[in-house]
Scaffold this motif. Structure first.
Motif, PDB file in Angstrom:
ATOM      1  N   SER A 258      24.716  81.173   3.111  1.00 31.15           N
ATOM      2  CA  SER A 258      23.918  80.179   3.542  1.00 31.15           C
ATOM      3  C   SER A 258      22.880  80.708   4.192  1.00 31.15           C
ATOM      4  N   ARG A 259      22.039  79.957   4.408  1.00 33.48           N
ATOM      5  CA  ARG A 259      20.439  80.079   4.901  1.00 33.48           C
ATOM      6  C   ARG A 259      20.608  81.034   6.241  1.00 33.48           C
ATOM      7  N   SER A 260      21.240  80.705   7.007  1.00 27.99           N
ATOM      8  CA  SER A 260      21.879  81.316   8.304  1.00 27.99           C
ATOM      9  C   SER A 260      21.758  82.752   8.077  1.00 27.99           C
TER      10      SER A 260
ATOM     11  N   VAL B 296       6.294  91.838  16.365  1.00 29.41           N
ATOM     12  CA  VAL B 296       6.922  90.607  16.662  1.00 29.41           C
ATOM     13  C   VAL B 296       7.738  89.996  15.375  1.00 29.41           C
ATOM     14  N   LEU B 297       9.205  89.764  15.643  1.00 28.97           N
ATOM     15  CA  LEU B 297       9.969  89.324  14.848  1.00 28.97           C
ATOM     16  C   LEU B 297      10.268  87.838  15.232  1.00 28.97           C
ATOM     17  N   PHE B 298      10.140  86.807  14.613  1.00 29.34           N
ATOM     18  CA  PHE B 298      10.601  85.466  14.802  1.00 29.34           C
ATOM     19  C   PHE B 298      11.505  85.124  13.734  1.00 29.34           C
ATOM     20  N   ALA B 299      12.586  84.739  14.137  1.00 28.73           N
ATOM     21  CA  ALA B 299      13.633  84.242  13.085  1.00 28.73           C
ATOM     22  C   ALA B 299      14.095  82.986  13.445  1.00 28.73           C
ATOM     23  N   SER B 300      13.751  82.037  12.517  1.00 28.36           N
ATOM     24  CA  SER B 300      14.108  80.457  12.742  1.00 28.36           C
ATOM     25  C   SER B 300      15.264  80.029  11.967  1.00 28.36           C
TER      26      SER B 300
ATOM     27  N   ARG C 153       2.121  89.332   8.600  1.00 31.36           N
ATOM     28  CA  ARG C 153       2.006  90.276   7.616  1.00 31.36           C
ATOM     29  C   ARG C 153       3.106  90.110   6.592  1.00 31.36           C
ATOM     30  N   HIS C 154       4.224  89.785   7.016  1.00 31.11           N
ATOM     31  CA  HIS C 154       5.510  89.646   6.471  1.00 31.11           C
ATOM     32  C   HIS C 154       6.312  88.370   6.627  1.00 31.11           C
ATOM     33  N   TRP C 155       6.436  87.532   5.528  1.00 29.81           N
ATOM     34  CA  TRP C 155       7.012  86.273   5.708  1.00 29.81           C
ATOM     35  C   TRP C 155       8.309  85.863   4.772  1.00 29.81           C
ATOM     36  N   VAL C 156       9.441  85.683   5.169  1.00 28.97           N
ATOM     37  CA  VAL C 156      10.561  85.391   4.494  1.00 28.97           C
ATOM     38  C   VAL C 156      10.679  83.861   4.531  1.00 28.97           C
ATOM     39  N   SER C 157      10.760  83.175   3.451  1.00 24.32           N
ATOM     40  CA  SER C 157      11.023  81.645   3.485  1.00 24.32           C
ATOM     41  C   SER C 157      12.203  81.301   3.021  1.00 24.32           C
ATOM     42  N   ILE C 158      12.665  80.307   3.472  1.00 22.79           N
ATOM     43  CA  ILE C 158      14.079  79.407   3.200  1.00 22.79           C
ATOM     44  C   ILE C 158      13.881  77.963   2.835  1.00 22.79           C
ATOM     45  N   HIS C 159      12.628  77.392   2.796  1.00 23.33           N
ATOM     46  CA  HIS C 159      12.506  75.987   2.349  1.00 23.33           C
ATOM     47  C   HIS C 159      11.822  75.733   1.151  1.00 23.33           C
ATOM     48  N   ASP C 160      11.898  75.032   0.321  1.00 26.19           N
ATOM     49  CA  ASP C 160      11.005  74.522  -0.696  1.00 26.19           C
ATOM     50  C   ASP C 160      10.566  73.148  -0.592  1.00 26.19           C
ATOM     51  N   GLU C 161      11.090  72.474   0.167  1.00 24.64           N
ATOM     52  CA  GLU C 161      10.755  70.979   0.356  1.00 24.64           C
ATOM     53  C   GLU C 161       9.584  70.360   1.322  1.00 24.64           C
TER      54      GLU C 161
END
Length: 103
Positions: free
Chosen positions: A61-63, A84-88, A6-14
């Motif tokens: 930083s992304r991290s 569920v929390l998935f942090a990559s 339901r919730h997504w935080v994005s870090i990539h554009d490529e």
């Protein structure tokens, strides 16, 4: 949100070609918008180069961005509801440089 979350935080554009078909691949990531809000400017084509991102100070930083997003999610989620929390985390990754190089 992608992949059923339901919730997504994005870090990539490529990696726009990996998005599902109904998602607008021209939209920029949450991290991209964060960098703009911090006054960090992209290249002329509107994107941030991977090498530039790797040389940012730790707080940008992304991290650190993923860490803050995960903590914010934990602050928002109901204490009695399952989640569920998935942090990559992307780093360490080529070009194997970062905010701790000079330490």
């Amino acid at each position: 949100a992608q992949h059923g979350f339901r919730h997504w935080v994005s870090i990539h554009d490529e990696y726009g070609d990996g998005y599902r078909a109904d998602r607008d691949a021209s939209r920029r990531s949450d991290y991209h918008h964060y960098l703009l809000a911090q006054g960090i400017r992209p290249r002329e084509d509107g994107s941030f180069h991977r090498r530039t991102l790797a040389t940012l100070p730790l707080e940008h930083s992304r991290s650190k961005f993923v860490e803050r997003a995960a903590l914010a999610f934990l602050d928002r989620v109901g204490r009695d509801e399952p989640f569920v929390l998935f942090a990559s985390f992307f780093e360490p990754h080529t070009p194997h440089t970062g905010p701790f190089n000079d330490l």
